[in-house]
Design an enzyme around this catalytic site. Sequence first.
Site, short mmCIF file in Angstrom:
data_model
loop_
_atom_site.label_atom_id
_atom_site.label_comp_id
_atom_site.label_asym_id
_atom_site.label_seq_id
_atom_site.Cartn_x
_atom_site.Cartn_y
_atom_site.Cartn_z
N SER A 1 -8.27 -0.16 7.36
CA SER A 1 -8.28 0.51 6.06
C SER A 1 -6.89 0.38 5.46
O SER A 1 -5.89 0.27 6.17
CB SER A 1 -8.66 1.98 6.20
N ASP B 1 1.73 -10.28 -1.94
CA ASP B 1 1.72 -9.34 -0.81
C ASP B 1 1.45 -10.08 0.50
O ASP B 1 0.69 -9.62 1.35
CB ASP B 1 0.66 -8.26 -1.03
#
Length: 436
Positions: free
Chosen positions: A12, A126
Amino acid sequence: MARYQRQSKIDSGGFGCVYRAKRLDDGEVVAFKVLEGRGITTEDRTRFIREVRIQSQLDHPHIVPILGSNVEVDPPFCVMPLASGNLRSRICDGAFGDNLKSTMHVFVQLLDGMAYAHSNGVIHRDLKPENLLFFDEEIFGEEMIRISDFGLGKRMDTESLTVTQSHIGMGTAAYMPPEQYRDFKRADHRADIYSLGKILYEMLTGELPLHVNTHHTKLPRGFGYVIGRCIEHDPDNRYQSILELKKDLLELTSDQRKFKHPHKEIETLVRAIESGHGNARTLIEEVDRLFLDNAHDAVFYTKYFVTLGKASIREYVSYSKERFLERLEDFDSFVSGNLPWSYTDTVADFYRAVWTAIEDERVRKLLLERLLDMGHSHNRWHVGTVFAVLLASIDEQEEALMARDVLLSNPPAAKWMKSYCTGGLLPVIGDGFPRE
């Protein structure tokens, strides 16, 4: 529309949760990513949809494909192949270490994937080991790696920049370039090159790249230069494309290394710069590579660094002041002990050339400290004379304070040097000499 049965949670993060899931139509086990969790905002939903759209449009073996998605439902979701692990876990397990062949096999796949993305107008922003996933398919007997998580990605040609406010830094600190901290939405494809340099450093050293040491003993010959260029503070000094980076890496790992004779090569390069032949920027890049490749070779440094003339020094500083200072500090460490008397004169003349070529307080402080100590410890008239000339050239009060402090930090040497500095100094500099 295919139906899926969620099983265990895999991961997550800021852009959703990933579950292991079974596709009910055929029983295929997949990765099911859904935007859920506390505090989900409209901006989060926009990013999630953008991630799915970008990743769906990129068709490359080293970019994770989207097998299916529905961004109209609440919560939106997408489905991807199930990975066997990520680069973070492989690094932690010591899968690379001294295995340069395995490192390059994986890293070149990443370069190919990002080169494809850039050629299609997409930047990632990222890149980090957690977002680089391994799969059971093999290439030449080794696992395939693919790039995932384009949640902070954008299209450079048509993407709207309204999702992220200007001047908000987003990304992951250890891998994020300085310009991304200052203004996230202005970061371009060179931000990915910066992150790739950090990732390569971590693969080779096993250390989190918060602070990169391009002289690290675990870096193979030449890799410190390549990594250092990837992570230059100024994007204009980095590699300007993935292909440039890949070319240099393949050259380093080729059996046909260009720089088999660094002594001959450095002599040729310096002569070309000083005579004005060739592209000075390209020549200085090669000079810098040679000095970094031989960073631990005192003989190489003491013989050839002093051959840099004023033209070479100016070009070096223009290319990258930080890189020149790093090499100067390397050289200075090699001349910090006992030297042949005649060589101290060579160092003094070289430092005088450096002084006239660059006005930088850190550089000038280093020069004064070395000349002061070297003149005293070797009792060399010429060194004392050069030191006096440099002090007499100081006409700024701030630099004069620095020179005074250099003298105060080494009273015995300052006492010895006083006889050479008989006049023409700013008064504050004179305060650094011991009183009779």
